[in-house]
Scaffold this motif. Structure first.
Motif, PDB file in Angstrom:
ATOM      1  N   GLN A 209     -21.961   4.463  41.715  1.00  0.00           N
ATOM      2  CA  GLN A 209     -21.770   3.884  42.985  1.00  0.00           C
ATOM      3  C   GLN A 209     -20.852   2.566  42.786  1.00  0.00           C
ATOM      4  O   GLN A 209     -20.257   2.269  43.881  1.00  0.00           O
ATOM      5  CB  GLN A 209     -23.057   3.407  43.618  1.00  0.00           C
ATOM      6  N   ARG A 210     -20.605   2.322  41.490  1.00  0.00           N
ATOM      7  CA  ARG A 210     -19.787   1.077  41.805  1.00  0.00           C
ATOM      8  C   ARG A 210     -18.328   1.421  41.619  1.00  0.00           C
ATOM      9  O   ARG A 210     -18.084   2.494  41.229  1.00  0.00           O
ATOM     10  CB  ARG A 210     -20.025   0.478  40.309  1.00  0.00           C
ATOM     11  N   LYS A 211     -17.383   0.777  42.337  1.00  0.00           N
ATOM     12  CA  LYS A 211     -16.167   0.947  42.383  1.00  0.00           C
ATOM     13  C   LYS A 211     -15.315   0.799  40.762  1.00  0.00           C
ATOM     14  O   LYS A 211     -14.273   1.437  40.451  1.00  0.00           O
ATOM     15  CB  LYS A 211     -15.274   0.074  43.067  1.00  0.00           C
ATOM     16  N   GLU A 212     -15.919  -0.176  40.123  1.00  0.00           N
ATOM     17  CA  GLU A 212     -15.410  -0.416  38.919  1.00  0.00           C
ATOM     18  C   GLU A 212     -16.372  -0.659  37.788  1.00  0.00           C
ATOM     19  O   GLU A 212     -17.505  -1.257  38.106  1.00  0.00           O
ATOM     20  CB  GLU A 212     -14.657  -1.793  38.791  1.00  0.00           C
ATOM     21  N   ILE A 213     -16.341   0.112  36.900  1.00  0.00           N
ATOM     22  CA  ILE A 213     -17.541   0.237  35.713  1.00  0.00           C
ATOM     23  C   ILE A 213     -17.009  -0.737  34.492  1.00  0.00           C
ATOM     24  O   ILE A 213     -15.904  -0.492  33.944  1.00  0.00           O
ATOM     25  CB  ILE A 213     -17.606   1.427  35.159  1.00  0.00           C
ATOM     26  N   LYS A 214     -17.747  -1.965  34.503  1.00  0.00           N
ATOM     27  CA  LYS A 214     -17.521  -2.830  33.760  1.00  0.00           C
ATOM     28  C   LYS A 214     -18.226  -2.457  32.226  1.00  0.00           C
ATOM     29  O   LYS A 214     -17.631  -2.775  31.103  1.00  0.00           O
ATOM     30  CB  LYS A 214     -17.851  -4.053  34.147  1.00  0.00           C
ATOM     31  N   GLU A 215     -19.217  -1.915  32.301  1.00  0.00           N
ATOM     32  CA  GLU A 215     -19.976  -1.726  31.072  1.00  0.00           C
ATOM     33  C   GLU A 215     -19.801  -0.122  30.729  1.00  0.00           C
ATOM     34  O   GLU A 215     -20.646   0.775  30.663  1.00  0.00           O
ATOM     35  CB  GLU A 215     -21.521  -1.931  31.148  1.00  0.00           C
ATOM     36  N   LYS A 216     -18.626   0.152  30.326  1.00  0.00           N
ATOM     37  CA  LYS A 216     -18.011   1.278  30.080  1.00  0.00           C
ATOM     38  C   LYS A 216     -18.894   2.157  28.998  1.00  0.00           C
ATOM     39  O   LYS A 216     -19.103   3.460  29.084  1.00  0.00           O
ATOM     40  CB  LYS A 216     -16.643   1.544  29.785  1.00  0.00           C
TER      41      LYS A 216
ATOM     42  N   ALA B 108     -37.798   9.889  30.354  1.00  0.00           N
ATOM     43  CA  ALA B 108     -36.434   9.377  29.897  1.00  0.00           C
ATOM     44  C   ALA B 108     -35.001   9.902  30.618  1.00  0.00           C
ATOM     45  O   ALA B 108     -34.143   9.307  31.083  1.00  0.00           O
ATOM     46  CB  ALA B 108     -36.193   9.800  28.420  1.00  0.00           C
ATOM     47  N   LEU B 109     -35.359  11.173  31.001  1.00  0.00           N
ATOM     48  CA  LEU B 109     -34.250  11.834  31.760  1.00  0.00           C
ATOM     49  C   LEU B 109     -34.065  11.085  33.337  1.00  0.00           C
ATOM     50  O   LEU B 109     -32.790  10.691  33.710  1.00  0.00           O
ATOM     51  CB  LEU B 109     -34.730  13.277  32.080  1.00  0.00           C
ATOM     52  N   SER B 110     -35.220  10.960  33.826  1.00  0.00           N
ATOM     53  CA  SER B 110     -35.149  10.098  35.095  1.00  0.00           C
ATOM     54  C   SER B 110     -34.584   8.989  34.958  1.00  0.00           C
ATOM     55  O   SER B 110     -33.776   8.429  35.782  1.00  0.00           O
ATOM     56  CB  SER B 110     -36.883  10.066  35.575  1.00  0.00           C
ATOM     57  N   PHE B 111     -34.958   7.955  34.017  1.00  0.00           N
ATOM     58  CA  PHE B 111     -34.303   6.831  33.665  1.00  0.00           C
ATOM     59  C   PHE B 111     -32.932   6.988  33.622  1.00  0.00           C
ATOM     60  O   PHE B 111     -32.013   6.068  34.342  1.00  0.00           O
ATOM     61  CB  PHE B 111     -34.871   6.129  32.463  1.00  0.00           C
ATOM     62  N   PHE B 112     -32.256   7.669  32.911  1.00  0.00           N
ATOM     63  CA  PHE B 112     -30.720   7.733  32.550  1.00  0.00           C
ATOM     64  C   PHE B 112     -29.947   8.382  33.742  1.00  0.00           C
ATOM     65  O   PHE B 112     -29.093   8.053  34.005  1.00  0.00           O
ATOM     66  CB  PHE B 112     -30.409   8.707  31.101  1.00  0.00           C
ATOM     67  N   ARG B 113     -30.758   9.071  34.531  1.00  0.00           N
ATOM     68  CA  ARG B 113     -29.896   9.989  35.760  1.00  0.00           C
ATOM     69  C   ARG B 113     -29.886   8.695  36.926  1.00  0.00           C
ATOM     70  O   ARG B 113     -28.994   8.467  37.421  1.00  0.00           O
ATOM     71  CB  ARG B 113     -31.090  11.181  36.137  1.00  0.00           C
ATOM     72  N   SER B 114     -31.050   7.894  36.832  1.00  0.00           N
ATOM     73  CA  SER B 114     -30.996   6.793  37.858  1.00  0.00           C
ATOM     74  C   SER B 114     -29.994   5.748  37.231  1.00  0.00           C
ATOM     75  O   SER B 114     -29.159   5.381  38.317  1.00  0.00           O
ATOM     76  CB  SER B 114     -32.336   5.946  37.997  1.00  0.00           C
ATOM     77  N   LYS B 115     -29.960   5.529  36.046  1.00  0.00           N
ATOM     78  CA  LYS B 115     -28.861   4.554  35.542  1.00  0.00           C
ATOM     79  C   LYS B 115     -27.571   5.082  36.044  1.00  0.00           C
ATOM     80  O   LYS B 115     -26.517   4.360  36.322  1.00  0.00           O
ATOM     81  CB  LYS B 115     -29.286   4.119  34.014  1.00  0.00           C
ATOM     82  N   LEU B 116     -27.184   6.240  35.503  1.00  0.00           N
ATOM     83  CA  LEU B 116     -25.833   6.811  35.759  1.00  0.00           C
ATOM     84  C   LEU B 116     -25.504   6.768  37.302  1.00  0.00           C
ATOM     85  O   LEU B 116     -24.316   6.706  37.611  1.00  0.00           O
ATOM     86  CB  LEU B 116     -26.052   8.356  35.139  1.00  0.00           C
ATOM     87  N   TYR B 117     -26.636   7.247  38.090  1.00  0.00           N
ATOM     88  CA  TYR B 117     -26.111   7.085  39.523  1.00  0.00           C
ATOM     89  C   TYR B 117     -25.770   5.810  40.010  1.00  0.00           C
ATOM     90  O   TYR B 117     -24.797   5.597  40.804  1.00  0.00           O
ATOM     91  CB  TYR B 117     -27.339   7.497  40.229  1.00  0.00           C
ATOM     92  N   ASN B 118     -26.585   4.752  39.486  1.00  0.00           N
ATOM     93  CA  ASN B 118     -26.183   3.378  39.837  1.00  0.00           C
ATOM     94  C   ASN B 118     -24.692   2.994  39.432  1.00  0.00           C
ATOM     95  O   ASN B 118     -23.926   2.219  39.980  1.00  0.00           O
ATOM     96  CB  ASN B 118     -27.119   2.422  39.280  1.00  0.00           C
ATOM     97  N   TYR B 119     -24.190   3.458  38.137  1.00  0.00           N
ATOM     98  CA  TYR B 119     -22.975   3.300  37.743  1.00  0.00           C
ATOM     99  C   TYR B 119     -21.950   3.962  38.499  1.00  0.00           C
ATOM    100  O   TYR B 119     -20.914   3.376  38.737  1.00  0.00           O
ATOM    101  CB  TYR B 119     -22.678   3.793  36.126  1.00  0.00           C
TER     102      TYR B 119
END
Length: 235
Positions: free
Chosen positions: A198-205, A185-196
């Motif tokens: 990397q974006r200049k604008e976070i639409k899914e706040k 679970a931690l690996s999943f959320f870390r990966s997801k957080l990293y992807n967020y």
């Protein structure tokens, strides 16, 4: 790529839903909170004889994740994606909170164990689960996931409130989050957080904030688990 949908992870779901369950009263053969509370006063017991208060959980399904099978478990015939249901459990005896991450087929496995162990409790009805679809892509559809969430929440309510099931060893094991589950679970959320990030604008706040908080919570839980393991090894 993993995706996640769900509600605010900080709030318990409230209100009625079509599968609302009220625990029946059965003659219990296992120790329950009530029977434990009626044991002799702890003042008359030494440290090794203190009664153990069974956990009294309130479950909430706070979201879902789409993951892929690990490489060694992947199939060339079937889709390797599956849904994980994010579950928040609050122990009303201690107010301790922890999280579970369970697949639909894990609920089926638990149900089969309980049906075999308690043939007279009508669990096939009380623990009703929707049937598996004929096509692999059905399990990832929004409609299927939402339907399953309703049944799985009812399933969780039954196993945490029924006086026989709440103290059953299979149920207690199912409701525990082990280190392996935490790591995934931690690996999943870390990966997801990293992807967020990397974006200049976070639409899914809201999802971004949830991922931040889940990384924080799961990291702490992981540290606590590792510390406890070290203590156990040193005993």
């Amino acid at each position: 790529m993993s995706t996640s949908t769900g509600q605010d992870y900080t709030d318990l779901e409230s209100g009625d839903h079509p599968l609302h369950y009220q625990a029946p009263i059965y003659p219990s053969t296992s120790p329950t909170v009530d029977t434990i509370n009626n044991l002799p006063s702890s003042d008359n017991l030494d440290e090794n004889q203190q009664p153990i208060l069974m956990p009294k959980f309130t479950p909430t399904i706070i979201g879902t994740e789409t993951r892929e099978e690990e490489e060694e478990n992947q199939s060339i015939l079937f889709d390797n994606k599956f849904t994980v249901y994010e579950i928040k459990l609050v122990n009303s005896n201690t107010q301790e909170v922890h999280y579970l991450f369970r697949r639909f087929n894990e609920f089926i496995t638990l149900k089969n164990k309980l049906l075999e162990k308690y043939p007279n409790l009508n669990l096939d009805v009380l623990l009703e689960l929707p049937k598996m679809g004929w096509f692999w892509n059905d399990k990832l559809s929004k409609e299927v996931i939402e339907e399953r969430k309703k049944y799985l929440l009812n399933f969780l309510n039954v196993i945490t409130t029924d006086p026989n099931l709440a103290s059953d060893e299979n149920v207690l094991e199912f409701l525990q989050c082990d280190l392996h589950m935490l790591e995934k679970a931690l690996s999943f959320f870390r990966s997801k957080l990293y992807n967020y990030q990397q974006r200049k604008e976070i639409k899914e706040k809201e999802e971004f904030i949830k991922s931040q908080e889940m990384v924080k919570v799961l990291t702490r839980k992981r540290s606590e688990s590792l510390s406890q393991m070290k203590k156990d090894l040193n005993k």
